[in-house]
Design a protein around this motif. Structure first.
Motif, short mmCIF file in Angstrom:
data_model
loop_
_atom_site.label_atom_id
_atom_site.label_comp_id
_atom_site.label_asym_id
_atom_site.label_seq_id
_atom_site.Cartn_x
_atom_site.Cartn_y
_atom_site.Cartn_z
N THR A 16 -1.44 1.04 -13.62
CA THR A 16 -2.28 2.18 -13.26
C THR A 16 -2.85 2.08 -11.85
N THR A 17 -2.46 1.05 -11.08
CA THR A 17 -3.04 0.83 -9.75
C THR A 17 -2.97 2.08 -8.87
N PHE A 18 -1.79 2.72 -8.81
CA PHE A 18 -1.61 3.82 -7.86
C PHE A 18 -2.11 5.17 -8.39
N LEU A 19 -2.41 5.24 -9.70
CA LEU A 19 -2.81 6.51 -10.31
C LEU A 19 -4.06 7.13 -9.63
N PRO A 20 -5.13 6.36 -9.37
CA PRO A 20 -6.30 6.98 -8.73
C PRO A 20 -5.97 7.56 -7.35
N GLN A 21 -5.05 6.89 -6.62
CA GLN A 21 -4.66 7.41 -5.29
C GLN A 21 -3.87 8.72 -5.44
N VAL A 22 -2.99 8.78 -6.45
CA VAL A 22 -2.25 10.02 -6.70
C VAL A 22 -3.21 11.16 -7.01
N ILE A 23 -4.20 10.90 -7.89
CA ILE A 23 -5.17 11.93 -8.27
C ILE A 23 -6.00 12.37 -7.05
N LYS A 24 -6.47 11.39 -6.27
CA LYS A 24 -7.29 11.70 -5.10
C LYS A 24 -6.50 12.56 -4.09
N THR A 25 -5.25 12.14 -3.82
CA THR A 25 -4.44 12.87 -2.83
C THR A 25 -4.04 14.24 -3.36
N TRP A 26 -3.74 14.32 -4.67
CA TRP A 26 -3.40 15.60 -5.30
C TRP A 26 -4.52 16.60 -5.10
N LYS A 27 -5.78 16.12 -5.26
CA LYS A 27 -6.94 17.01 -5.12
C LYS A 27 -7.24 17.33 -3.66
N SER A 28 -7.24 16.30 -2.80
CA SER A 28 -7.71 16.49 -1.41
C SER A 28 -6.62 17.07 -0.51
N LYS A 29 -5.34 16.88 -0.87
CA LYS A 29 -4.19 17.27 -0.04
C LYS A 29 -4.24 16.62 1.35
N SER A 30 -5.00 15.53 1.47
CA SER A 30 -5.14 14.88 2.77
C SER A 30 -4.67 13.43 2.69
N THR A 31 -3.75 13.05 3.59
CA THR A 31 -3.19 11.69 3.53
C THR A 31 -3.28 10.97 4.88
N LYS A 32 -4.13 11.50 5.76
CA LYS A 32 -4.25 10.95 7.11
C LYS A 32 -4.51 9.43 7.13
N ASP A 33 -5.40 8.97 6.24
CA ASP A 33 -5.80 7.56 6.27
C ASP A 33 -4.91 6.68 5.40
N VAL A 34 -3.98 7.29 4.66
CA VAL A 34 -3.15 6.53 3.72
C VAL A 34 -1.91 6.00 4.44
N SER A 35 -1.59 4.73 4.21
CA SER A 35 -0.43 4.12 4.87
C SER A 35 0.87 4.50 4.17
N LEU A 36 1.73 5.22 4.90
CA LEU A 36 3.07 5.55 4.38
C LEU A 36 3.87 4.27 4.16
N THR A 37 3.75 3.32 5.10
CA THR A 37 4.49 2.05 4.99
C THR A 37 4.13 1.32 3.70
N MET A 38 2.84 1.36 3.32
CA MET A 38 2.43 0.71 2.07
C MET A 38 3.24 1.26 0.89
N PHE A 39 3.38 2.58 0.82
CA PHE A 39 4.07 3.16 -0.33
C PHE A 39 5.59 3.03 -0.23
N LEU A 40 6.11 2.90 1.01
CA LEU A 40 7.54 2.61 1.15
C LEU A 40 7.83 1.20 0.64
N ILE A 41 6.99 0.24 1.05
CA ILE A 41 7.16 -1.15 0.58
C ILE A 41 6.96 -1.22 -0.94
N ALA A 42 5.93 -0.52 -1.44
CA ALA A 42 5.66 -0.53 -2.88
C ALA A 42 6.85 0.04 -3.66
N THR A 43 7.43 1.14 -3.16
CA THR A 43 8.55 1.77 -3.86
C THR A 43 9.78 0.86 -3.87
#
Lengths: 88, 88
Positions: A16-43
């Motif tokens: 469930t680690t990434f679930l709160p980030q999914v919910i937050k981003t889904w609501k805010s529609k803002s990803t400026k501060d979120v690292s794309l590289t983090m989620f590429l490595i995670a995937t």
């Protein structure tokens, strides 16, 4: 306490680690501060864990990493959709 | 290919997952879009994996989770410092 109980609880947290980030981003529609590289490595990492689980035939590794993979791919999609919008 | 090779590569990815986010946040000092709950869950989960590694005496689980724990605690500290600043 049985170490496997600790392992199962730890696995539940990992799932469930990434679930709160999914919910937050889904609501805010803002990803400026979120690292794309983090989620590429995670995937990529999660896909490799899934492959490892399939190779050693471990249901718990397969199941956990399917859940994590769904959330990390969802975050990648949200990041790409929102960055595209932010650029106009 | 040996499944353990896949496992080791997957572990290397897991170790470094949070590093790009730490670098991004360290530079931008902005954490508005980052989920605090994600890093709370990640820190608790990683601490439990570390405990599990200690209980079953697995060096690779212990080593991996010490690395991840350092990055996730660093992110928690960065989030708290920057939210405090943003609130003024």
């Amino acid at each position: 306490m049985n170490s496997e109980v600790i392992g199962i609880i730890a696995g539940a947290f990992s799932c469930t680690t990434f679930l709160p980030q999914v919910i937050k981003t889904w609501k805010s529609k803002s990803t400026k501060d979120v690292s794309l590289t983090m989620f590429l490595i995670a995937t990529l990492g999660t896909a490799l864990w899934l492959l490892y689980g399939i190779l050693i035939n471990s249901f718990s590794i397969i199941a956990t990493n399917i859940v994590v993979l769904v959330f990390s791919i969802t975050m990648l999609v949200l990041i790409f959709i929102n960055r595209d919008k932010e650029r106009g």
